[in-house]
Design a protein around this motif. Structure first.
Motif, PDB file in Angstrom:
ATOM      1  N   GLU A 126       0.783  -1.613  -0.231  1.00 40.44           N
ATOM      2  CA  GLU A 126      -0.192  -0.120  -0.608  1.00 40.44           C
ATOM      3  C   GLU A 126       1.693   1.601  -0.195  1.00 40.44           C
ATOM      4  O   GLU A 126       1.916   1.414  -0.018  1.00 40.44           O
ATOM      5  CB  GLU A 126      -0.278  -0.123   0.910  1.00 40.44           C
ATOM      6  CG  GLU A 126      -1.575  -1.106   1.531  1.00 40.44           C
ATOM      7  CD  GLU A 126      -2.542  -1.211   2.702  1.00 40.44           C
ATOM      8  OE1 GLU A 126      -2.096   0.321   3.277  1.00 40.44           O
ATOM      9  OE2 GLU A 126      -3.473  -2.164   2.928  1.00 40.44           O
ATOM     10  N   GLY A 127       0.670   2.627  -0.412  1.00 39.77           N
ATOM     11  CA  GLY A 127       0.809   3.741   0.256  1.00 39.77           C
ATOM     12  C   GLY A 127       1.014   4.130  -1.203  1.00 39.77           C
ATOM     13  O   GLY A 127       0.185   4.556  -2.302  1.00 39.77           O
ATOM     14  N   PHE A 170       6.628   2.020   6.274  1.00 42.40           N
ATOM     15  CA  PHE A 170       6.071   1.351   7.123  1.00 42.40           C
ATOM     16  C   PHE A 170       6.161   0.404   6.598  1.00 42.40           C
ATOM     17  O   PHE A 170       5.427   0.007   6.217  1.00 42.40           O
ATOM     18  CB  PHE A 170       5.185   2.326   8.585  1.00 42.40           C
ATOM     19  CG  PHE A 170       4.586   1.442   8.958  1.00 42.40           C
ATOM     20  CD1 PHE A 170       4.851   1.451  10.680  1.00 42.40           C
ATOM     21  CD2 PHE A 170       3.357   0.584   9.097  1.00 42.40           C
ATOM     22  CE1 PHE A 170       4.689   1.289  11.385  1.00 42.40           C
ATOM     23  CE2 PHE A 170       2.626  -0.545   9.976  1.00 42.40           C
ATOM     24  CZ  PHE A 170       2.879   0.566  10.979  1.00 42.40           C
ATOM     25  N   ALA A 171       5.927  -0.538   7.795  1.00 43.87           N
ATOM     26  CA  ALA A 171       6.616  -2.303   7.604  1.00 43.87           C
ATOM     27  C   ALA A 171       6.241  -3.373   8.858  1.00 43.87           C
ATOM     28  O   ALA A 171       6.525  -2.788  10.797  1.00 43.87           O
ATOM     29  CB  ALA A 171       7.239  -2.776   7.183  1.00 43.87           C
ATOM     30  N   MET A 172       5.104  -4.158   9.081  1.00 46.64           N
ATOM     31  CA  MET A 172       4.598  -5.020   9.831  1.00 46.64           C
ATOM     32  C   MET A 172       5.729  -6.297   9.879  1.00 46.64           C
ATOM     33  O   MET A 172       5.601  -6.683   8.918  1.00 46.64           O
ATOM     34  CB  MET A 172       3.563  -5.289  10.676  1.00 46.64           C
ATOM     35  CG  MET A 172       3.091  -3.911  11.015  1.00 46.64           C
ATOM     36  SD  MET A 172       0.706  -3.736  10.646  1.00 46.64           S
ATOM     37  CE  MET A 172       0.816  -5.322  12.101  1.00 46.64           C
ATOM     38  N   ILE A 173       6.840  -6.698  11.102  1.00 48.94           N
ATOM     39  CA  ILE A 173       7.617  -8.087  10.518  1.00 48.94           C
ATOM     40  C   ILE A 173       7.252  -8.893  11.234  1.00 48.94           C
ATOM     41  O   ILE A 173       7.086  -8.860  12.927  1.00 48.94           O
ATOM     42  CB  ILE A 173       8.830  -7.183  10.664  1.00 48.94           C
ATOM     43  CG1 ILE A 173       9.384  -6.041  10.034  1.00 48.94           C
ATOM     44  CG2 ILE A 173      10.071  -8.108   9.888  1.00 48.94           C
ATOM     45  CD1 ILE A 173       9.498  -6.094   8.166  1.00 48.94           C
ATOM     46  N   ARG A 208       4.391   2.060   1.498  1.00 53.42           N
ATOM     47  CA  ARG A 208       5.270   3.125   1.782  1.00 53.42           C
ATOM     48  C   ARG A 208       4.541   5.095   1.933  1.00 53.42           C
ATOM     49  O   ARG A 208       3.590   5.102   1.633  1.00 53.42           O
ATOM     50  CB  ARG A 208       6.103   3.050  -0.008  1.00 53.42           C
ATOM     51  CG  ARG A 208       6.544   4.463  -0.275  1.00 53.42           C
ATOM     52  CD  ARG A 208       7.094   3.893  -1.386  1.00 53.42           C
ATOM     53  NE  ARG A 208       6.341   4.397  -2.719  1.00 53.42           N
ATOM     54  CZ  ARG A 208       6.812   3.856  -3.470  1.00 53.42           C
ATOM     55  NH1 ARG A 208       7.903   3.174  -4.107  1.00 53.42           N
ATOM     56  NH2 ARG A 208       6.503   4.257  -4.762  1.00 53.42           N
ATOM     57  N   ILE A 209       5.611   5.348   2.764  1.00 53.27           N
ATOM     58  CA  ILE A 209       4.866   6.495   3.130  1.00 53.27           C
ATOM     59  C   ILE A 209       5.784   8.015   2.765  1.00 53.27           C
ATOM     60  O   ILE A 209       4.874   9.214   3.236  1.00 53.27           O
ATOM     61  CB  ILE A 209       4.741   6.246   5.280  1.00 53.27           C
ATOM     62  CG1 ILE A 209       6.443   6.586   5.320  1.00 53.27           C
ATOM     63  CG2 ILE A 209       3.914   5.024   5.643  1.00 53.27           C
ATOM     64  CD1 ILE A 209       6.514   6.486   6.891  1.00 53.27           C
ATOM     65  N   ALA A 210       6.603   7.486   2.265  1.00 59.56           N
ATOM     66  CA  ALA A 210       7.339   9.045   1.530  1.00 59.56           C
ATOM     67  C   ALA A 210       8.229   8.376   0.289  1.00 59.56           C
ATOM     68  O   ALA A 210       8.835   7.644   0.470  1.00 59.56           O
ATOM     69  CB  ALA A 210       8.011   9.617   3.056  1.00 59.56           C
ATOM     70  N   MET A 211       8.476   9.720   0.164  1.00 56.11           N
ATOM     71  CA  MET A 211       9.868   9.675  -1.358  1.00 56.11           C
ATOM     72  C   MET A 211      10.146  10.892  -1.100  1.00 56.11           C
ATOM     73  O   MET A 211       9.290  11.572  -1.596  1.00 56.11           O
ATOM     74  CB  MET A 211       8.940   9.394  -2.867  1.00 56.11           C
ATOM     75  CG  MET A 211       7.904   8.269  -2.980  1.00 56.11           C
ATOM     76  SD  MET A 211       7.323   8.112  -3.837  1.00 56.11           S
ATOM     77  CE  MET A 211       8.519   7.959  -5.306  1.00 56.11           C
TER      78      MET A 211
END
Length: 240
Positions: A111-112, A138-141, A209-212
């Motif tokens: 997503e994102g 951001f990720a959940m691992i 993905r939260i930023a580029m």
């Protein structure tokens, strides 16, 4: 781009119809340039200087479009696919006349933040390996992420094909059986984030993905929603 262009080409380019349909509007006296009814669609006008009206509406001409999307899972980062829904399919038909394409890609289950544009130079600026535009996720691992992982990411991670990534910035938000992290990378290898954690013996179970670069995802956008970038936001990516 030439300063002046054919009027029918301009109107077609920004989504008012085919050349044939534009001809029909002109025949009905529905098109004016600088207040004067136009009889011939082949006349050349300056879309940035001349006032063009169609059906009483003054057009706002642009030849490039920049869109921020909060990409949902289940759609692919492509302009067209005969079988699978694409990110371009999510965009209103009024934008499709611009021949949009995604800048880079997010996996189908990721997503994102995704940028769509028709500006090839802009896309090259962001994607060029020489630019090293940072991308933050951001990720959940599945598995406990540790300070040792932070150090290994800083040093670069050797992937399954032997490639060693550029140094990456790993920030642990929560370290438990399911950890939460933010990760900034400076390149875009295939499935890179997932493969980096696989090299640590861990699995990514959610990725966003939260930023580029300096551009952050607008968190007011629900999944699948989008909006045009402001000039300032375009500049955050197009200044390098």
């Amino acid at each position: 781009m030439a300063k002046t262009q054919r009027l029918d080409k301009i109107l077609s380019h920004i989504g008012y119809g085919t050349r044939k349909e534009i001809k029909g509007f002109i025949k009905k006296n529905s098109v004016r340039v600088n207040g004067t009814v136009v009889k011939d669609g082949s006349i050349h006008v300056d879309p940035y200087q001349d006032e063009i009206e169609i059906n009483g509406e003054t057009i706002c001409y642009r030849d490039t479009v920049y869109i921020m999307m909060n990409k949902p899972q289940g759609v692919i980062s492509a302009s067209f696919d005969p079988q699978v829904e694409t990110v371009v399919d999510l965009v209103d038909a009024s934008y499709r006349v611009f021949d949009l394409f995604p800048v880079g890609r997010l996996d189908k289950d990721t997503e994102g933040l995704l940028i769509l544009t028709n500006d090839g130079k802009f896309a090259h600026e962001i994607l060029s390996p020489k630019k090293h535009v940072p991308k933050t996720y951001f990720a959940m691992i599945q598995g406990k992420v540790t300070e040792e992982d932070v150090i290994r990411f800083q040093e670069g991670v050797v992937l399954d094909d032997g490639y060693k990534t550029l140094p990456a910035e790993l920030n642990i938000l929560k370290s438990e059986d399911v950890s939460e992290i933010e990760l900034t990378i400076y390149e875009g290898k295939f499935h890179q984030v997932k493969r980096m954690f696989e090299a640590m013996g861990k699995k990514v179970i959610y990725l966003k993905r939260i930023a580029m670069g300096d551009l952050k995802l607008d968190e007011t956008l629900a999944l699948g929603e989008y909006r045009e970038l402001t000039e300032e936001e375009v500049g955050k990516l197009f200044y390098r």
